[in-house]
Scaffold this motif. Structure first.
Motif, mmCIF file in Angstrom:
data_model
loop_
_atom_site.group_PDB
_atom_site.id
_atom_site.type_symbol
_atom_site.label_atom_id
_atom_site.label_comp_id
_atom_site.label_asym_id
_atom_site.label_seq_id
_atom_site.Cartn_x
_atom_site.Cartn_y
_atom_site.Cartn_z
ATOM 1 N N GLY A 80 0.827 -1.392 0.104
ATOM 2 C CA GLY A 80 0.120 -0.097 -0.018
ATOM 3 C C GLY A 80 0.392 1.058 -0.651
ATOM 4 O O GLY A 80 0.444 2.233 0.083
ATOM 5 N N ARG A 81 2.075 1.017 0.132
ATOM 6 C CA ARG A 81 2.649 2.277 0.132
ATOM 7 C C ARG A 81 3.388 2.953 -1.308
ATOM 8 O O ARG A 81 3.704 4.144 -0.975
ATOM 9 C CB ARG A 81 4.181 2.110 1.237
ATOM 10 C CG ARG A 81 4.976 3.210 1.440
ATOM 11 C CD ARG A 81 6.879 2.900 1.757
ATOM 12 N NE ARG A 81 7.264 3.565 1.437
ATOM 13 C CZ ARG A 81 8.805 3.668 2.576
ATOM 14 N NH1 ARG A 81 9.243 2.731 3.004
ATOM 15 N NH2 ARG A 81 9.524 4.682 2.558
ATOM 16 N N ASP A 82 3.652 1.590 -2.163
ATOM 17 C CA ASP A 82 4.114 1.907 -3.337
ATOM 18 C C ASP A 82 3.092 1.148 -4.337
ATOM 19 O O ASP A 82 3.597 0.207 -4.094
ATOM 20 C CB ASP A 82 5.444 2.209 -3.979
ATOM 21 C CG ASP A 82 5.373 2.158 -5.363
ATOM 22 O OD1 ASP A 82 5.006 2.910 -6.140
ATOM 23 O OD2 ASP A 82 7.644 2.645 -5.405
ATOM 24 N N ALA A 83 2.379 1.728 -5.144
ATOM 25 C CA ALA A 83 1.449 1.045 -5.406
ATOM 26 C C ALA A 83 1.889 0.374 -7.161
ATOM 27 O O ALA A 83 1.333 -1.142 -7.745
ATOM 28 C CB ALA A 83 0.350 1.710 -6.730
ATOM 29 N N ASN A 84 3.359 0.650 -7.613
ATOM 30 C CA ASN A 84 3.761 -0.122 -8.806
ATOM 31 C C ASN A 84 4.571 -1.202 -7.769
ATOM 32 O O ASN A 84 5.190 -1.741 -8.266
ATOM 33 C CB ASN A 84 5.229 1.043 -9.154
ATOM 34 C CG ASN A 84 4.598 1.646 -9.647
ATOM 35 O OD1 ASN A 84 3.897 1.851 -10.654
ATOM 36 N ND2 ASN A 84 5.237 3.282 -9.725
ATOM 37 N N ARG A 85 5.234 -1.315 -6.390
ATOM 38 C CA ARG A 85 5.438 -2.492 -6.128
ATOM 39 C C ARG A 85 4.173 -3.654 -5.233
ATOM 40 O O ARG A 85 5.079 -5.023 -5.346
ATOM 41 C CB ARG A 85 6.173 -2.149 -4.391
ATOM 42 C CG ARG A 85 7.445 -1.271 -5.356
ATOM 43 C CD ARG A 85 8.712 -2.453 -5.785
ATOM 44 N NE ARG A 85 9.486 -1.535 -5.979
ATOM 45 C CZ ARG A 85 10.878 -1.978 -4.624
ATOM 46 N NH1 ARG A 85 10.530 -2.466 -3.482
ATOM 47 N NH2 ARG A 85 11.507 -0.985 -4.750
ATOM 48 N N ASP A 86 2.975 -3.104 -5.068
ATOM 49 C CA ASP A 86 2.171 -3.889 -5.029
ATOM 50 C C ASP A 86 1.001 -4.634 -6.047
ATOM 51 O O ASP A 86 1.362 -4.332 -7.435
ATOM 52 C CB ASP A 86 0.662 -2.718 -4.525
ATOM 53 C CG ASP A 86 0.585 -2.435 -3.847
ATOM 54 O OD1 ASP A 86 1.630 -2.088 -3.047
ATOM 55 O OD2 ASP A 86 0.105 -0.776 -3.335
ATOM 56 N N MET A 87 1.243 -6.478 -5.266
ATOM 57 C CA MET A 87 1.092 -7.088 -6.376
ATOM 58 C C MET A 87 -0.289 -8.211 -6.324
ATOM 59 O O MET A 87 -0.889 -8.410 -4.220
ATOM 60 C CB MET A 87 1.703 -8.087 -6.290
ATOM 61 C CG MET A 87 3.421 -7.098 -6.761
ATOM 62 S SD MET A 87 4.623 -9.201 -6.960
ATOM 63 C CE MET A 87 3.695 -10.097 -7.824
ATOM 64 N N ALA A 88 -0.963 -8.570 -6.778
ATOM 65 C CA ALA A 88 -2.508 -8.158 -6.056
ATOM 66 C C ALA A 88 -2.621 -9.662 -7.331
ATOM 67 O O ALA A 88 -3.116 -9.464 -8.210
ATOM 68 C CB ALA A 88 -3.539 -7.557 -5.918
ATOM 69 N N GLY A 89 -3.489 -10.871 -6.599
ATOM 70 C CA GLY A 89 -3.604 -12.232 -7.564
ATOM 71 C C GLY A 89 -4.388 -13.144 -7.434
ATOM 72 O O GLY A 89 -5.098 -12.435 -5.845
ATOM 73 N N ILE A 90 -4.837 -14.204 -8.104
ATOM 74 C CA ILE A 90 -6.006 -14.797 -7.720
ATOM 75 C C ILE A 90 -5.471 -16.305 -8.053
ATOM 76 O O ILE A 90 -4.574 -16.680 -9.126
ATOM 77 C CB ILE A 90 -6.989 -15.305 -8.927
ATOM 78 C CG1 ILE A 90 -7.475 -13.672 -8.743
ATOM 79 C CG2 ILE A 90 -8.177 -16.655 -8.384
ATOM 80 C CD1 ILE A 90 -9.046 -13.292 -9.054
ATOM 81 N N VAL A 91 -5.017 -17.400 -7.020
ATOM 82 C CA VAL A 91 -4.603 -18.690 -6.598
ATOM 83 C C VAL A 91 -6.122 -19.555 -6.894
ATOM 84 O O VAL A 91 -6.272 -19.572 -6.406
ATOM 85 C CB VAL A 91 -3.537 -18.787 -5.222
ATOM 86 C CG1 VAL A 91 -3.303 -19.946 -5.295
ATOM 87 C CG2 VAL A 91 -2.373 -17.559 -4.776
ATOM 88 N N GLU A 92 -4.880 -20.331 -7.571
ATOM 89 C CA GLU A 92 -6.291 -21.581 -8.064
ATOM 90 C C GLU A 92 -5.928 -22.791 -8.568
ATOM 91 O O GLU A 92 -4.613 -22.795 -8.625
ATOM 92 C CB GLU A 92 -6.935 -21.333 -9.554
ATOM 93 C CG GLU A 92 -7.898 -20.028 -9.240
ATOM 94 C CD GLU A 92 -8.349 -18.914 -10.921
ATOM 95 O OE1 GLU A 92 -9.172 -18.492 -11.200
ATOM 96 O OE2 GLU A 92 -7.405 -19.278 -11.916
ATOM 97 N N ARG A 93 -6.465 -23.916 -8.202
ATOM 98 C CA ARG A 93 -5.805 -25.209 -8.806
ATOM 99 C C ARG A 93 -6.582 -25.351 -10.219
ATOM 100 O O ARG A 93 -7.470 -25.564 -10.411
ATOM 101 C CB ARG A 93 -6.404 -26.392 -6.866
ATOM 102 C CG ARG A 93 -5.710 -27.336 -6.900
ATOM 103 C CD ARG A 93 -6.427 -28.513 -6.957
ATOM 104 N NE ARG A 93 -7.049 -29.241 -6.181
ATOM 105 C CZ ARG A 93 -7.421 -29.960 -7.591
ATOM 106 N NH1 ARG A 93 -7.109 -30.901 -7.705
ATOM 107 N NH2 ARG A 93 -9.110 -30.445 -7.381
#
Length: 204
Positions: free
Chosen positions: A163-176
């Motif tokens: 949350g400090r630097d949007a360029n470093r933030d990662m968001a994703g979905i884990v699926e089997r």
């Protein structure tokens, strides 16, 4: 404050391992932790799939994605999305170049990563390398989990707070996607590609 807790936990993971007291303080609901930008990225995951695969096919790389089987099938999500703790063999694929000059399909060599239990959540981190994703996996039902984390670069000893630097933030979905095969799908990353896919296969 909640995002600072996430950053503190991520930093502690790299230095001294599991910190249950901090993990217990984290909200188990990823929606209470994710930044507004990351909630938008996660909501648009399917569009990221469509945009990225269209660019891959237009670049004549359809055979490269087909060779990976269900890994690049956006509709492939089996029950049991929560991966077990342990060491993994991970591979990163970048699909769809963001800008002219960016490749539309890139496959990187395998590397070692690890998943550990952290209270109600899991931690995920890459071991070694110049770009090291690290973060938490939150429960979001039988068919998907949510990853929130940051990207550490070079010789940095501690990752930047989420949350400090949007360029470093990662968001994703884990699926089997198979009996012993998972993927981490990162829609609209901030660099190079429209979609990153990390294949996760347990070691041993």
């Amino acid at each position: 404050m909640k995002r600072a807790h996430l950053g503190a936990l991520i930093g502690a993971l790299l230095v001294v391992g599991i910190v249950p007291a901090v993990a217990r303080d984290m909200p188990a609901d990823w929606r209470r932790v994710a930044t507004p930008d990351d909630r938008v990225r996660l909501r648009n995951t399917r569009q990221a799939w469509l945009d990225a695969l269209a660019k891959v096919r237009a670049a004549g790389q359809g055979k490269a994605t087909a060779a990976q089987g269900v890994l690049f099938d956006p509709d492939r999500a089996l029950a049991g999305a929560k991966p077990p703790a342990g060491d993994y063999r991970c591979r990163v694929f970048k699909l769809g170049g963001q800008r002219p000059g960016n490749r539309d399909f890139t496959a990187y060599p395998a590397f070692r990563c690890r998943i550990d239990p952290e209270g109600e959540m899991l931690s995920f981190y890459k071991i070694g390398g110049s770009q090291r994703p690290v973060g938490l996996i939150f429960d979001d039902g039988r068919s998907r989990q949510i990853f929130l984390g940051t990207l550490s670069l070079g010789d940095e000893e501690l990752p930047m707070d989420y949350g400090r630097d949007a360029n470093r933030d990662m968001a994703g979905i884990v699926e089997r996607i198979g009996p012993r095969r998972w993927r981490l799908v990162l829609p609209y990353p901030h660099f190079e590609s429209l979609l990153d896919v990390v294949e996760l296969v347990p070691i041993g």
